[in-house]
Design a protein around this motif. Sequence first.
Motif, PDB file in Angstrom:
ATOM      1  N   UNK A 192     -10.599 -53.242   4.266  1.00  0.00           N
ATOM      2  CA  UNK A 192     -10.659 -53.043   5.711  1.00  0.00           C
ATOM      3  C   UNK A 192     -11.976 -53.613   6.232  1.00  0.00           C
ATOM      4  N   UNK A 193     -12.071 -53.745   7.548  1.00  0.00           N
ATOM      5  CA  UNK A 193     -13.277 -54.289   8.168  1.00  0.00           C
ATOM      6  C   UNK A 193     -14.356 -53.214   8.251  1.00  0.00           C
ATOM      7  N   UNK A 194     -15.582 -53.609   7.937  1.00  0.00           N
ATOM      8  CA  UNK A 194     -16.735 -52.718   8.028  1.00  0.00           C
ATOM      9  C   UNK A 194     -17.873 -53.494   8.683  1.00  0.00           C
ATOM     10  N   UNK A 195     -18.561 -52.859   9.618  1.00  0.00           N
ATOM     11  CA  UNK A 195     -19.738 -53.483  10.229  1.00  0.00           C
ATOM     12  C   UNK A 195     -20.994 -52.976   9.537  1.00  0.00           C
ATOM     13  N   UNK A 196     -21.678 -53.885   8.865  1.00  0.00           N
ATOM     14  CA  UNK A 196     -22.952 -53.544   8.233  1.00  0.00           C
ATOM     15  C   UNK A 196     -24.024 -53.542   9.314  1.00  0.00           C
ATOM     16  N   UNK A 197     -24.770 -52.459   9.480  1.00  0.00           N
ATOM     17  CA  UNK A 197     -25.764 -52.403  10.556  1.00  0.00           C
ATOM     18  C   UNK A 197     -26.947 -53.320  10.272  1.00  0.00           C
ATOM     19  N   UNK A 198     -27.634 -53.690  11.332  1.00  0.00           N
ATOM     20  CA  UNK A 198     -28.867 -54.472  11.177  1.00  0.00           C
ATOM     21  C   UNK A 198     -29.877 -53.652  10.390  1.00  0.00           C
ATOM     22  N   UNK A 199     -30.669 -54.327   9.554  1.00  0.00           N
ATOM     23  CA  UNK A 199     -31.611 -53.610   8.714  1.00  0.00           C
ATOM     24  C   UNK A 199     -32.750 -54.545   8.306  1.00  0.00           C
ATOM     25  N   UNK A 200     -33.931 -53.982   8.114  1.00  0.00           N
ATOM     26  CA  UNK A 200     -35.057 -54.712   7.537  1.00  0.00           C
ATOM     27  C   UNK A 200     -35.108 -54.399   6.046  1.00  0.00           C
ATOM     28  N   UNK A 201     -35.233 -55.435   5.227  1.00  0.00           N
ATOM     29  CA  UNK A 201     -35.176 -55.269   3.781  1.00  0.00           C
ATOM     30  C   UNK A 201     -36.381 -55.901   3.099  1.00  0.00           C
ATOM     31  N   UNK A 202     -36.822 -55.261   2.023  1.00  0.00           N
ATOM     32  CA  UNK A 202     -37.705 -55.908   1.056  1.00  0.00           C
ATOM     33  C   UNK A 202     -36.790 -56.430  -0.046  1.00  0.00           C
ATOM     34  N   UNK A 203     -36.770 -57.740  -0.242  1.00  0.00           N
ATOM     35  CA  UNK A 203     -35.771 -58.370  -1.110  1.00  0.00           C
ATOM     36  C   UNK A 203     -36.442 -59.049  -2.299  1.00  0.00           C
ATOM     37  N   UNK A 204     -35.886 -58.804  -3.481  1.00  0.00           N
ATOM     38  CA  UNK A 204     -36.277 -59.554  -4.678  1.00  0.00           C
ATOM     39  C   UNK A 204     -35.011 -59.965  -5.406  1.00  0.00           C
ATOM     40  N   UNK A 205     -35.135 -60.850  -6.392  1.00  0.00           N
ATOM     41  CA  UNK A 205     -33.982 -61.359  -7.123  1.00  0.00           C
ATOM     42  C   UNK A 205     -34.035 -60.921  -8.572  1.00  0.00           C
ATOM     43  N   UNK A 206     -32.966 -60.283  -9.004  1.00  0.00           N
ATOM     44  CA  UNK A 206     -32.818 -59.917 -10.410  1.00  0.00           C
ATOM     45  C   UNK A 206     -32.146 -61.070 -11.139  1.00  0.00           C
TER      46      UNK A 206
END
Length: 264
Positions: A192-206
């Motif tokens: 089904x459709x889901x709206x992911x809210x806007x968010x600030x993230x600290x991102x790293x790559x595994x």
Amino acid sequence: MLTIGEFSRLTHLSVRTLRRYHEGALLEPAVVDQDTGYRYYSVEQIPTAQVINRLRELDVPLGDVQRILRTPDPGVRSALVADHLRRLEAELDRTRAAVTSLRRLLQPGPAPIEVELRAEPARTVAAVEAVVGHDDVAAWFAGAMAELTAAVGDGVSGPPGGTYDNALFEEGRGRALVYLPTPSPPRTGRVHAVTLPAVDLAVTTHVGEHDHVDVTYGELGTWVVRNAMSVAGPVREVYRVGPQDAADPAAWRTEIGWPVFRVA
């Protein structure tokens, strides 16, 4: 007839072990002297003893060894042994993953991870979500992603991803969601459709297999504690390169996004 000592030398099973196998009705002597209690074995029992020895070397439980020996159908016997071998291989994979993680943790000077602060806009995706146990996430993920892929088809507009509530890590059970970006999310089955809210993230790559992703989580969490303010949103993952893209696990890349509060 062979004495228990002679049989022990021929089969490399100790006298103590042979007595235990007799008491457990796993390998009974051919003859037991009623007056002395001495056990005697026949040469025809040597192959059976060798089979028991090999199965025990593979840590097959005594009850399972007994079932294997008492099953007259060779196909059923083979299936029982194959099932145990699969369990051993799964345990070996878990052990290897744990060793890899431990070696990484024991490195005297691990390289600092690269972290990017990223503002993610709100967007609508095709998703499957459920409350699952921590140990069941991998199996649930595989089924959900297969259902998503079939439902979205060629309409995928970006890499797959997922969001995982804090309760999943803190309490061992929580809400998990996997998604595929698509301009027109379908509604079929669990999709089904889901709206992911806007968010600030600290991102790293595994980098690599997901089995030791907890180490990268720990490193990212440490960075957030020292450099940002964590917020209570679910952790996000984006599977930039996964099993569907590369057969070699060393090539897999998973982005981990930790929700943070940014002042500017």
